[in-house]
Design a protein around this motif. Structure first.
Motif, short mmCIF file in Angstrom:
data_model
loop_
_atom_site.label_atom_id
_atom_site.label_comp_id
_atom_site.label_asym_id
_atom_site.label_seq_id
_atom_site.Cartn_x
_atom_site.Cartn_y
_atom_site.Cartn_z
N ASN A 1 19.16 28.08 30.68
CA ASN A 1 18.71 27.93 32.06
C ASN A 1 19.62 27.04 32.89
O ASN A 1 19.53 27.03 34.12
CB ASN A 1 17.28 27.38 32.10
N LEU A 2 20.49 26.28 32.23
CA LEU A 2 21.36 25.34 32.95
C LEU A 2 22.84 25.75 32.86
O LEU A 2 23.72 24.92 33.03
CB LEU A 2 21.18 23.92 32.39
N GLY A 3 23.08 27.01 32.58
CA GLY A 3 24.45 27.50 32.60
C GLY A 3 25.16 27.53 31.27
O GLY A 3 26.34 27.84 31.20
N ARG A 4 24.46 27.18 30.19
CA ARG A 4 25.06 27.13 28.85
C ARG A 4 26.27 26.19 28.80
O ARG A 4 26.24 25.11 29.36
CB ARG A 4 25.42 28.54 28.37
N ASN B 1 24.86 39.68 26.52
CA ASN B 1 24.55 40.32 25.24
C ASN B 1 23.86 41.66 25.42
O ASN B 1 24.05 42.58 24.62
CB ASN B 1 23.66 39.37 24.42
N ALA B 2 23.03 41.79 26.46
CA ALA B 2 22.33 43.04 26.69
C ALA B 2 23.33 44.18 26.91
O ALA B 2 23.15 45.29 26.39
CB ALA B 2 21.39 42.91 27.89
N ILE C 1 12.42 42.33 19.04
CA ILE C 1 11.99 41.17 19.83
C ILE C 1 12.15 41.40 21.33
O ILE C 1 12.79 42.36 21.77
CB ILE C 1 12.81 39.92 19.43
N GLU C 2 11.57 40.50 22.09
CA GLU C 2 11.81 40.39 23.53
C GLU C 2 12.22 38.97 23.81
O GLU C 2 11.58 38.01 23.36
CB GLU C 2 10.56 40.72 24.34
N ILE C 3 13.33 38.81 24.56
CA ILE C 3 13.77 37.47 24.93
C ILE C 3 13.78 37.38 26.45
O ILE C 3 13.26 38.26 27.14
CB ILE C 3 15.16 37.15 24.33
N GLY C 4 14.36 36.31 26.99
CA GLY C 4 14.31 36.06 28.43
C GLY C 4 14.84 37.22 29.25
O GLY C 4 15.73 37.96 28.83
N GLY C 5 14.29 37.37 30.45
CA GLY C 5 14.72 38.44 31.34
C GLY C 5 14.17 39.79 30.94
O GLY C 5 14.73 40.83 31.33
N ALA C 6 13.09 39.83 30.16
CA ALA C 6 12.45 41.08 29.73
C ALA C 6 13.43 41.96 28.96
O ALA C 6 13.39 43.19 29.04
CB ALA C 6 11.88 41.83 30.93
N PHE C 7 14.32 41.33 28.19
CA PHE C 7 15.26 42.05 27.33
C PHE C 7 14.53 42.42 26.05
O PHE C 7 14.29 41.59 25.20
CB PHE C 7 16.48 41.16 27.06
N ARG C 8 14.14 43.69 25.93
CA ARG C 8 13.37 44.16 24.78
C ARG C 8 14.20 45.15 23.98
O ARG C 8 14.73 46.12 24.53
CB ARG C 8 12.07 44.82 25.23
#
Length: 223
Positions: A74-77, A133-134, A158-165
C-alpha cells in the motif's frame, strides 16, 4: 459573480471554465446543506478557490512508513536506488532508443534492454516483463493453457488485493481450471493423477496473506 474582485485570484490561477464549475459546485452544496439565505460573494469565492486548490493537490503524497513492513504494497513497495532514479530522470528528459535498434537501424523491442539481465538472474530461456503479477499470470496461462487444463491445488485458489482471483484470471486467459487435492491437503500424487493429454500446465500459487494451519500438506515447487 465571476466579475467580482473576489474571484480574480481563482480566475488568474485556474481559468474561467474551472472557476465557473467550482462556483456552481459551491452553490449547489450550500443549497443542500445550509438554510436558504443570501450568501456573501466573498464567501462563495473563497470556497470556490479552496475547492479548486484541493482538486489540484496531488492525490499521491509522501508518507512515513511506520508499519514495520519494509516492502509494503500500500506504500509503494520497494524504494528505488538513487542510480535507478537518476536513470529514470535522464530517460524522461530526452528521447531514447526505447524501441529502436541503433545497430540495425530499425524498430526494436523495449524488452531487449532488460531481457538478457533477467535471463542471467533467473536462468530462464527467455523473458517478458510486465508491471504486475496479474498480467504475468494471465499471459502465461493464455500462452500455455488456452483451451487446455491448468492444474492447481484447491488450497491455492486464492483472492488477493484488488479482487485478483485465480479462477477468474484463468477463465479470462481461456484456461480450463483443474482442481486437485483438498483445501488443506494436496499431495504429489494428486498432481500426477491429474496430468493427461489435456494438460497445458501445472500451476503453483503463492498464497500471499492467506494461510491454512493445522492438518495440512502441500507440494513444494521443486517436487
Amino acid at each position: 459573480m465571476l466579475r467580482s474582485p473576489h474571484c480574480e485570484l481563482a480566475l488568474a490561477r485556474h481559468g474561467r471554465p474551472a472557476t465557473t464549475r467550482a462556483v456552481r459546485q459551491v452553490l449547489e452544496r450550500m443549497r443542500q446543506t445550509e438554510p436558504p439565505h443570501p450568501a456573501p460573494v466573498k464567501a462563495i469565492a473563497e470556497r470556490a478557490l479552496a475547492c479548486l486548490e484541493d482538486q489540484e493537490r496531488p492525490s499521491q503524497r509522501p508518507v512515513i512508513n511506520l508499519t514495520g513492513t519494509v516492502l509494503h504494497t500500500n506504500l509503494g513497495r520497494a524504494l528505488l536506488a538513487e542510480e535507478a532514479i537518476d536513470a529514470v530522470i535522464t530517460a524522461m528528459r530526452s528521447p531514447t532508443n526505447l524501441e529502436y535498434d541503433i545497430e540495425a537501424g530499425k524498430r526494436g523491442e523495449r524488452d531487449a534492454h532488460v531481457r538478457d539481465l533477467v535471463r542471467e538472474l533467473t536462468g530462464a530461456e527467455d523473458a517478458l516483463l510486465v508491471n504486475n503479477n496479474a498480467s504475468a499470470v494471465l499471459l502465461v496461462l493464455n500462452t500455455f493453457a488456452r483451451d487446455r487444463e491448468a492444474i492447481v491445488s484447491r488450497g491455492e485458489l486464492i483472492e488477493i488485493g484488488g479482487a485478483f482471483r485465480m479462477p477468474d484470471i484463468m477463465a479470462r486467459a481461456g484456461a480450463i481450471l483443474r482442481e486437485v487435492g483438498t483445501t488443506n491437503r494436496t499431495h504429489l500424487r494428486d498432481y500426477a493423477e491429474a496430468i493427461g493429454s489435456a494438460t497445458g500446465l501445472i500451476m503453483k500459487v503463492h498464497t500471499s496473506n492467506y494461510m491454512v494451519q493445522g492438518f495440512t500438506a502441500a507440494v513444494e515447487p521443486a517436487e
